[in-house]
Write a protein that holds these residues in place. Structure first.
Motif, PDB file in Angstrom:
ATOM      1  N   VAL A  40      28.031 -28.172 -26.492  1.00 25.43           N
ATOM      2  CA  VAL A  40      26.913 -27.217 -26.492  1.00 25.43           C
ATOM      3  C   VAL A  40      25.634 -27.881 -25.977  1.00 25.43           C
ATOM      4  O   VAL A  40      24.931 -27.350 -25.112  1.00 25.43           O
ATOM      5  N   ILE A  41      25.334 -29.080 -26.478  1.00 26.84           N
ATOM      6  CA  ILE A  41      24.064 -29.735 -26.161  1.00 26.84           C
ATOM      7  C   ILE A  41      24.121 -30.455 -24.809  1.00 26.84           C
ATOM      8  O   ILE A  41      23.189 -30.374 -24.002  1.00 26.84           O
ATOM      9  N   ASP A  60      32.990 -36.910 -20.508  1.00 25.04           N
ATOM     10  CA  ASP A  60      33.595 -36.338 -21.713  1.00 25.04           C
ATOM     11  C   ASP A  60      35.107 -36.464 -21.544  1.00 25.04           C
ATOM     12  O   ASP A  60      35.615 -36.213 -20.455  1.00 25.04           O
ATOM     13  N   GLU A 100      28.820 -35.911 -33.605  1.00 29.51           N
ATOM     14  CA  GLU A 100      27.904 -36.453 -34.622  1.00 29.51           C
ATOM     15  C   GLU A 100      28.702 -37.282 -35.634  1.00 29.51           C
ATOM     16  O   GLU A 100      28.799 -36.941 -36.819  1.00 29.51           O
ATOM     17  N   LYS A 105      29.583 -42.676 -32.101  1.00 31.04           N
ATOM     18  CA  LYS A 105      28.294 -43.002 -31.452  1.00 31.04           C
ATOM     19  C   LYS A 105      28.203 -44.520 -31.215  1.00 31.04           C
ATOM     20  O   LYS A 105      27.789 -44.958 -30.146  1.00 31.04           O
ATOM     21  N   SER A 127      21.381 -35.304 -34.465  1.00 31.51           N
ATOM     22  CA  SER A 127      20.553 -34.407 -35.277  1.00 31.51           C
ATOM     23  C   SER A 127      20.010 -35.084 -36.522  1.00 31.51           C
ATOM     24  O   SER A 127      19.058 -34.590 -37.121  1.00 31.51           O
ATOM     25  N   PRO A 149      16.915 -32.958 -29.430  1.00 30.61           N
ATOM     26  CA  PRO A 149      16.412 -31.663 -28.962  1.00 30.61           C
ATOM     27  C   PRO A 149      16.681 -30.588 -30.004  1.00 30.61           C
ATOM     28  O   PRO A 149      17.432 -30.803 -30.955  1.00 30.61           O
TER      29      PRO A 149
END
Ligand SMILES: NC(=O)c1ccc[n+]([C@@H]2O[C@H](COP(=O)([O-])OP(=O)(O)OC[C@H]3O[C@@H](n4cnc5c(N)ncnc54)[C@H](O)[C@@H]3O)[C@@H](O)[C@H]2O)c1
Length: 328
Positions: A40-41, A60, A100, A105, A127, A149
């Motif tokens: 989505v982001i 990805d 997330e 990460k 986030s 964002p």
């Protein structure tokens, strides 16, 4: 999908932004951004960077990556690859938008550190994860920063820029400069805190919304309408402190606090985690789920957001909205 540089031909050698002389004699600096994650982001970041003139590489592991990019970023200067190291080579800026999950990460940022120049900022869209955690043990910790964002990044003006203890001033300055160049409003936090500012505020608000639904005080759609017709509209024009100033009239926020505020002494309560499913059921019943519902709701949101951005002073991909000037 198009690219002037096939990914397979890219080397790892440092290189400055490319100079493109092709536009009728104008000299245009074309910088390269690597976006990590095409969810989505990531897709929305890619659209934003591409529309601001960046050459975009998106990475990805999802098997439908090429079809997704062809569908969502038609005609944009974007190349796609599952190979993160390949996508990172030659980048001038990295915007990470993968899952997330701290271990993912950490792994992605280790690869990015090894395959980017030592002047390249590695910005994570996380986030809520602390930059000190995602940069733990990373040799490039000084250039890892949060660039958080609000969804969708291509429309929402804010990017929260959050440094960890190891992040250099230079990396923060560069991230702020890049986001300003995209027409965003970067807000720089002084130090890290879980959830940063936006999501800490949102968590308190959303917990209270769930509590009110669980308690049978209001249903899901009525709560959403209530917020859109009051706090949402208000907060799009003035922030909560500024609103407090106005709520007190010429006496300002001090008057409001002593007058109305002094009577607002009640327990706010908290939602019961064991009954969280009830709230999710009610939300799904109100709005539906799946591709069709998502497309319908996203189109409604984007149309409304675009309609208010200009009048509120947030030009889409333009200069950031102005603050009140107390000297006026
Ligand atoms: N959704 C939101 O409202 C929102 C808002 C602001 C920030 N964020 C943050 O943005 C990030 C992305 O969130 P999202 O909602 O787009 O998630 P998402 O689940 O939609 O997308 C994540 C993408 O990452 C991909 N991915 C998995 N492993 C990968 C790897 N090793 N390398 C590269 N890509 C990989 C997945 O295939 C998926 O396409 C998260 O850190 C999230 O906290 C989300």
């Amino acid at each position: 999908m198009s690219s002037s540089v096939p990914l397979s031909a890219m080397g790892t050698a440092p290189r400055p932004p490319r100079i493109d002389f092709s536009l009728l004699g104008r000299v245009v600096f074309v910088a390269v951004v690597t976006i990590v994650g095409a969810g989505v982001i990531g897709i929305s970041w890619a659209r934003l960077f591409a529309s601001a003139g960046w050459e975009v590489r998106i990475s990805d592991p999802r098997p439908d990556l090429r079809e997704l990019v062809e569908r969502e970023l038609t005609g944009a200067p974007v190349t796609a690859t599952a190979d993160l190291a390949e996508a990172a080579a030659g980048a001038d800026f990295v915007q990470e938008a993968g899952p997330e999950r701290i271990e993912i990460k950490e792994r992605m940022l280790t690869t990015l550190a090894a395959h980017t120049r030592d002047d390249v900022v590695l910005a994570s869209s996380s986030s809520s994860l602390l930059p000190s955690l995602i940069a733990r043990g990373n040799p490039a910790a000084d250039r890892i920063v949060i660039g958080h964002p609000f969804n969708p990044p291509e429309l929402m003006p804010l990017v929260e820029v959050v440094p960890g203890p190891a992040t250099s001033e230079r990396a923060v300055d560069r991230a702020v400069e890049v986001y300003r160049g995209l027409g965003k409003l970067p807000v720089r936090l002084k130090k890290e805190i879980p959830g940063f500012v936006g999501n800490r505020l949102q968590k308190v608000f959303n917990d209270q919304a769930a509590y009110l639904v669980q308690e049978g005080i209001v249903d899901v759609r009525d709560l959403d309408d209530l917020v859109r017709a009051s706090l949402g509209l208000r907060w799009a024009t003035v922030g909560p402190f500024e609103s407090g100033v106005l709520g007190g009239g010429p006496g300002g926020m001090r008057h409001l606090a002593e007058h109305v505020g002094s009577q607002m002494s009640f327990e706010t309560g908290a939602p019961d985690p064991a009954r969280a499913g009830e709230v999710l059921d009610a939300v799904e019943e109100a709005y539906g789920t799946g591709e069709a519902a998502y497309e319908r709701l996203a189109a409604l949101r984007d149309g409304r957001t675009r309609a208010v951005l200009g009048p509120l002073g947030w030009a889409e991909h333009g200069p950031a909205g102005e603050r009140d000037d107390p000297s006026r």
